[in-house]
Design an enzyme around this catalytic site. Structure first.
Site, PDB file in Angstrom:
ATOM      1  N   PRO A 156       0.831  -1.331  -0.017  1.00 54.58           N
ATOM      2  CA  PRO A 156      -0.054   0.141  -0.033  1.00 54.58           C
ATOM      3  C   PRO A 156       0.773   1.357   0.090  1.00 54.58           C
ATOM      4  O   PRO A 156       1.859   1.248   0.710  1.00 54.58           O
ATOM      5  CB  PRO A 156      -0.770  -0.221   1.054  1.00 54.58           C
ATOM      6  CG  PRO A 156      -0.057  -1.138   2.135  1.00 54.58           C
ATOM      7  CD  PRO A 156       0.701  -1.935   1.475  1.00 54.58           C
ATOM      8  N   ASN A 157       0.490   2.278  -0.771  1.00 59.54           N
ATOM      9  CA  ASN A 157       0.869   3.630  -0.803  1.00 59.54           C
ATOM     10  C   ASN A 157       2.102   3.635  -1.658  1.00 59.54           C
ATOM     11  O   ASN A 157       2.630   4.904  -2.024  1.00 59.54           O
ATOM     12  CB  ASN A 157       0.921   4.202   0.500  1.00 59.54           C
ATOM     13  CG  ASN A 157      -0.186   4.434   1.357  1.00 59.54           C
ATOM     14  OD1 ASN A 157      -1.200   4.908   0.807  1.00 59.54           O
ATOM     15  ND2 ASN A 157      -0.233   3.606   2.722  1.00 59.54           N
ATOM     16  N   HIS A 206      12.724  -2.430   2.377  1.00 55.08           N
ATOM     17  CA  HIS A 206      12.255  -1.085   3.032  1.00 55.08           C
ATOM     18  C   HIS A 206      13.111  -0.072   2.231  1.00 55.08           C
ATOM     19  O   HIS A 206      14.171   0.035   2.574  1.00 55.08           O
ATOM     20  CB  HIS A 206      12.054  -0.921   4.377  1.00 55.08           C
ATOM     21  CG  HIS A 206      11.256  -2.203   5.086  1.00 55.08           C
ATOM     22  ND1 HIS A 206       9.994  -2.290   5.048  1.00 55.08           N
ATOM     23  CD2 HIS A 206      11.852  -3.541   5.514  1.00 55.08           C
ATOM     24  CE1 HIS A 206       9.653  -3.266   5.576  1.00 55.08           C
ATOM     25  NE2 HIS A 206      10.880  -4.067   6.022  1.00 55.08           N
ATOM     26  N   ARG A 236      12.685   5.009  12.669  1.00 53.91           N
ATOM     27  CA  ARG A 236      11.346   5.624  12.529  1.00 53.91           C
ATOM     28  C   ARG A 236      10.186   5.352  13.766  1.00 53.91           C
ATOM     29  O   ARG A 236      10.736   4.886  14.696  1.00 53.91           O
ATOM     30  CB  ARG A 236      10.729   5.042  11.341  1.00 53.91           C
ATOM     31  CG  ARG A 236      11.360   5.661   9.959  1.00 53.91           C
ATOM     32  CD  ARG A 236      10.665   5.322   8.872  1.00 53.91           C
ATOM     33  NE  ARG A 236       9.625   6.070   8.855  1.00 53.91           N
ATOM     34  CZ  ARG A 236       8.414   5.747   7.765  1.00 53.91           C
ATOM     35  NH1 ARG A 236       8.704   4.636   6.923  1.00 53.91           N
ATOM     36  NH2 ARG A 236       7.433   6.568   7.506  1.00 53.91           N
ATOM     37  N   GLU A 291      12.433  -9.173   1.869  1.00 48.79           N
ATOM     38  CA  GLU A 291      11.754  -8.253   2.712  1.00 48.79           C
ATOM     39  C   GLU A 291      12.742  -6.697   2.217  1.00 48.79           C
ATOM     40  O   GLU A 291      13.820  -6.981   2.737  1.00 48.79           O
ATOM     41  CB  GLU A 291      11.566  -8.103   3.955  1.00 48.79           C
ATOM     42  CG  GLU A 291      10.780  -7.186   4.450  1.00 48.79           C
ATOM     43  CD  GLU A 291      10.641  -7.315   6.113  1.00 48.79           C
ATOM     44  OE1 GLU A 291      10.391  -6.510   6.727  1.00 48.79           O
ATOM     45  OE2 GLU A 291      10.719  -8.635   6.579  1.00 48.79           O
ATOM     46  N   ARG A 319       5.073  11.227  -2.376  1.00 48.05           N
ATOM     47  CA  ARG A 319       4.782  10.625  -1.037  1.00 48.05           C
ATOM     48  C   ARG A 319       5.949  10.988   0.032  1.00 48.05           C
ATOM     49  O   ARG A 319       6.784  10.284  -0.312  1.00 48.05           O
ATOM     50  CB  ARG A 319       4.041   9.304  -0.848  1.00 48.05           C
ATOM     51  CG  ARG A 319       3.805   9.105   0.650  1.00 48.05           C
ATOM     52  CD  ARG A 319       3.665   7.423   0.494  1.00 48.05           C
ATOM     53  NE  ARG A 319       3.529   6.921   1.987  1.00 48.05           N
ATOM     54  CZ  ARG A 319       3.808   5.843   2.337  1.00 48.05           C
ATOM     55  NH1 ARG A 319       4.338   4.923   1.666  1.00 48.05           N
ATOM     56  NH2 ARG A 319       3.638   5.404   3.531  1.00 48.05           N
ATOM     57  N   ASN A 346       8.147  -5.301  -0.789  1.00 51.57           N
ATOM     58  CA  ASN A 346       8.115  -4.103  -0.062  1.00 51.57           C
ATOM     59  C   ASN A 346       6.541  -4.002   0.194  1.00 51.57           C
ATOM     60  O   ASN A 346       5.697  -3.611  -0.433  1.00 51.57           O
ATOM     61  CB  ASN A 346       8.568  -2.899  -0.692  1.00 51.57           C
ATOM     62  CG  ASN A 346       8.553  -1.706   0.118  1.00 51.57           C
ATOM     63  OD1 ASN A 346       7.707  -1.809   0.908  1.00 51.57           O
ATOM     64  ND2 ASN A 346       9.118  -0.567  -0.241  1.00 51.57           N
ATOM     65  N   TYR A 359      11.300   8.696   1.222  1.00 49.75           N
ATOM     66  CA  TYR A 359      11.155   7.688   0.383  1.00 49.75           C
ATOM     67  C   TYR A 359      11.902   7.999  -0.863  1.00 49.75           C
ATOM     68  O   TYR A 359      11.834   7.334  -1.804  1.00 49.75           O
ATOM     69  CB  TYR A 359       9.760   7.327   0.144  1.00 49.75           C
ATOM     70  CG  TYR A 359       9.042   6.781   1.141  1.00 49.75           C
ATOM     71  CD1 TYR A 359       9.408   5.741   1.958  1.00 49.75           C
ATOM     72  CD2 TYR A 359       7.909   7.530   1.867  1.00 49.75           C
ATOM     73  CE1 TYR A 359       8.554   5.073   3.056  1.00 49.75           C
ATOM     74  CE2 TYR A 359       7.377   7.152   2.998  1.00 49.75           C
ATOM     75  CZ  TYR A 359       7.694   5.859   3.527  1.00 49.75           C
ATOM     76  OH  TYR A 359       6.940   5.265   4.766  1.00 49.75           O
ATOM     77  N   ALA A 392       3.054  -0.819   5.021  1.00 49.59           N
ATOM     78  CA  ALA A 392       2.687  -0.970   6.597  1.00 49.59           C
ATOM     79  C   ALA A 392       2.121  -2.427   6.748  1.00 49.59           C
ATOM     80  O   ALA A 392       2.269  -2.801   7.887  1.00 49.59           O
ATOM     81  CB  ALA A 392       1.475  -0.025   6.619  1.00 49.59           C
TER      82      ALA A 392
END
Length: 154
Positions: free
Chosen positions: A10-11, A101, A108, A99, A18, A75, A23, A78
């Protein structure tokens, strides 16, 4: 030729606009273009899928388990921190997953420090911006090359 699914959660469709301080400014299409060029050079076939919906991601993982996909670079955004269902989908297909990121999740919010995927992943890469995809793919290809076909995930 190895087939690698690049799974985007998502996103991530909003990359480039964004939170660019977090990012970067590259769009998802630009990142995918780099991966296509890398695949042509390094001899793998990337397949891309992005969804803002948990069920869509799960369905695509299931499809990857049936369509000859060799591994996944994911990726999950959330959902990394919240989705037992996506974790279960990976376990159900037995494909190796790396995985990734874009940001360093440990710099964070504390809720981002827990991944429901990392303990079943063959590797985790984060905090290096779009380079995580290239590094994740190289790591996955190396893992595939150096494992016997009978290797399974926990």
């Amino acid at each position: 030729m190895r087939q690698i699914l690049i799974l985007q959660g998502p996103n991530l469709s909003r990359l480039g606009s964004r939170e660019p301080d977090q990012y970067g400014r590259k769009t998802l299409d630009e990142i995918h273009g780099e991966i296509v060029r890398m695949g042509a050079r390094d001899g793998f076939s990337p397949v891309f899928y992005q969804s803002n919906h948990e069920g869509g991601l799960i369905d695509r993982i299931h499809q990857a388990g049936d369509d000859g996909t060799d591994g996944v670079v994911a990726n999950l955004g959330a959902y990394t921190h919240t989705s037992v269902a996506i974790r279960d989908a990976f376990l159900s297909v037995g494909l190796p997953v790396v995985e990734v990121h874009l940001s360093n999740v440990y710099r964070r919010e504390s809720f981002r420090h827990k991944s429901l995927i990392s303990d079943i992943a063959v590797g985790v890469i984060g905090g290096l911006g779009p380079a995580v995809y290239r590094l994740g793919i190289l790591g996955l290809l190396d893992w595939l090359e150096n494992r016997t076909p009978k290797t399974t995930l926990p």
